[in-house]
Design a protein around this motif. Structure first.
Motif, PDB file in Angstrom:
ATOM      1  N   LEU A 136      31.139  36.989  49.108  1.00 37.42           N
ATOM      2  CA  LEU A 136      31.700  38.009  48.235  1.00 37.42           C
ATOM      3  C   LEU A 136      30.563  38.815  47.616  1.00 37.42           C
ATOM      4  N   ASP A 166      38.851  41.914  38.711  1.00 35.68           N
ATOM      5  CA  ASP A 166      37.438  42.280  38.661  1.00 35.68           C
ATOM      6  C   ASP A 166      36.730  41.614  37.474  1.00 35.68           C
ATOM      7  N   LYS A 189      39.270  39.151  42.753  1.00 36.44           N
ATOM      8  CA  LYS A 189      38.283  40.217  42.672  1.00 36.44           C
ATOM      9  C   LYS A 189      38.952  41.580  42.655  1.00 36.44           C
ATOM     10  N   GLU A 190      39.990  41.751  43.473  1.00 37.16           N
ATOM     11  CA  GLU A 190      40.669  43.039  43.584  1.00 37.16           C
ATOM     12  C   GLU A 190      41.491  43.360  42.339  1.00 37.16           C
ATOM     13  N   GLU A 191      42.210  42.351  41.799  1.00 36.86           N
ATOM     14  CA  GLU A 191      43.173  42.621  40.735  1.00 36.86           C
ATOM     15  C   GLU A 191      42.575  42.526  39.333  1.00 36.86           C
ATOM     16  N   GLN A 209      39.566  36.488  46.734  1.00 41.12           N
ATOM     17  CA  GLN A 209      39.655  37.880  47.153  1.00 41.12           C
ATOM     18  C   GLN A 209      40.665  38.644  46.304  1.00 41.12           C
ATOM     19  N   ILE A 210      41.844  38.035  46.078  1.00 44.96           N
ATOM     20  CA  ILE A 210      42.861  38.666  45.232  1.00 44.96           C
ATOM     21  C   ILE A 210      42.342  38.816  43.804  1.00 44.96           C
ATOM     22  N   TYR A 250      41.290  33.079  49.774  1.00 44.39           N
ATOM     23  CA  TYR A 250      42.280  34.121  49.539  1.00 44.39           C
ATOM     24  C   TYR A 250      42.452  34.387  48.046  1.00 44.39           C
TER      25      TYR A 250
END
Length: 351
Positions: free
Chosen positions: A110, A84, A80-82, A77-78, A74
């Motif tokens: 990923l 990068d 990568k999104e926030e 994933q966060i 988790y």
């Protein structure tokens, strides 16, 4: 995103290595994110990273190669999104198996993910003691590494350094070996950074292993709220030093050759005092940092050592902290620690 996993036993110098590496990469234009894993419910190094220009939190309450795999996924994933980031540095707890962490991250699938060679840091000044205390676990970390970093070379003579390096070559002849002092960030440290540009190829095909059980290390962490009004920075640095000296003396009465890591951080508002003890052979180290501003008036501690029961460790650490705060007439109160707090933590370079 290039993933760099920096492993090594408790107190080997992973955080110092991470700091030097992160600062170098940010300076050279990389978007760097850092995940720091602590074995206890309280993280200690996040404040240090924040004070050095990194936004830092820890992933706590377990080991990311054992009990925190879901939290790790988790977090990534966060991240990568926030953020990068183009570089992700993972510092697992000292009782983790880095190659197993790589396997878990790889299975997350990923996009655009690559891995640097798996790193294990070895403390040149404690190598013999480490092998005497936890031989099987230390050798597992060594044999699964693609890069073996012999750290703290400034603390040993040339004969000792050659001996350690030769034994590492015998244990893992396929690994690249580099000798440096992470604290000094010397020329060999720059060579280490260059080696990380290569692609890691190591794979672990065996069954999952519980590294916490394999290490047989006891741990205890917690925090105190403190009224810091009127407390002098230098006086409190001495107080933290005396806490660690007392911890060392009492642990030695149970295990005269213990290794591990005892960390204490005290936030005075403008100043952050950080104390560290890694073995019976070494002396406590005190460092002063600029405080990142949060957690004002809080003392945090994390302890993990070999061949001492958890009940004894709790008694020793709590007694040392409280007795020395009492001597300073500092008002304090133990804070309840919720293991469910702070499981997801990210450190990213400030823009």
């Amino acid at each position: 995103m290039k993933v760099i996993i920096i492993g090594g036993f408790l107190g080997s110098g992973k955080t110092t290595t991470l700091i030097s590496l992160g600062k170098h990469m940010v300076k050279n234009g990389h978007r760097v994110a850092i995940i720091v894993n602590e074995i206890g419910e309280v993280g200690v190094d996040g404040e240090t990273l924040s004070g050095l220009g990194l936004i830092a939190k820890e992933l706590t309450s377990g080991c990311i190669c054992c009990t925190l795999r879901i939290s790790m996924e988790y977090t990534l994933q966060i991240l990568k999104e926030e953020y990068d980031p183009d570089v992700l540095i993972i510092e697992p707890t000292g009782i983790a198996l880095p190659l197993q962490i790589k396997e878990h991250v790889a299975l997350m699938e990923l996009p655009d993910l690559s891995f640097a060679p798996v790193v294990t840091i070895v403390d040149a000044s404690r190598f013999d003691v480490e092998l005497s205390q936890v031989p099987r676990f230390i050798m597992m970390q060594i044999k699964e590494a693609e890069i073996l970093c012999v750290n703290k070379i400034d603390l040993v003579d040339r004969e000792k350094l050659v001996n350690v390096t030769e034994r590492l070559m015998d244990a893992n002849p396929d690994a690249l070996i580099v000798e440096f002092s992470a604290r000094q960030a010397d020329t060999q440290f720059i060579r280490f950074i260059d080696l990380l540009a290569e692609e890691g190829t190591a794979r672990h095909a065996g069954e999952n292993r519980n590294s916490i059980e394999l290490s047989q290390v006891s741990s205890y962490s917690g925090k105190y709220s403190i009224d810091v009004h009127g407390l002098d920075r230098n006086d409190m640095a001495v107080t933290v030093l005396k806490m660690l000296e007392e911890v060392k003396e009492r642990i030695e009465s149970i295990n005269p050759v213990f290794i591990g890591h005892v960390k204490i951080s005290l936030n005075l508002g403008k100043d952050l005092i950080k104390g560290s003890l890694t073995s019976s052979q070494g002396e406590p180290l005190i460092e002063l940092f600029e405080s990142p501003g949060q957690d004002h008036g809080q003392l945090k501690f994390l302890s993990a050592v070999t061949q001492v029961s958890r009940s004894d460790l709790i008694s020793i650490v709590d007694s040392a902290i409280r007795s020395n705060l009492n001597k300073r007439n500092a008002a304090y109160e133990a804070e309840a620690v919720n293991p469910a707090d702070g499981l997801i933590s990210i450190a990213g370079s400030k823009k």
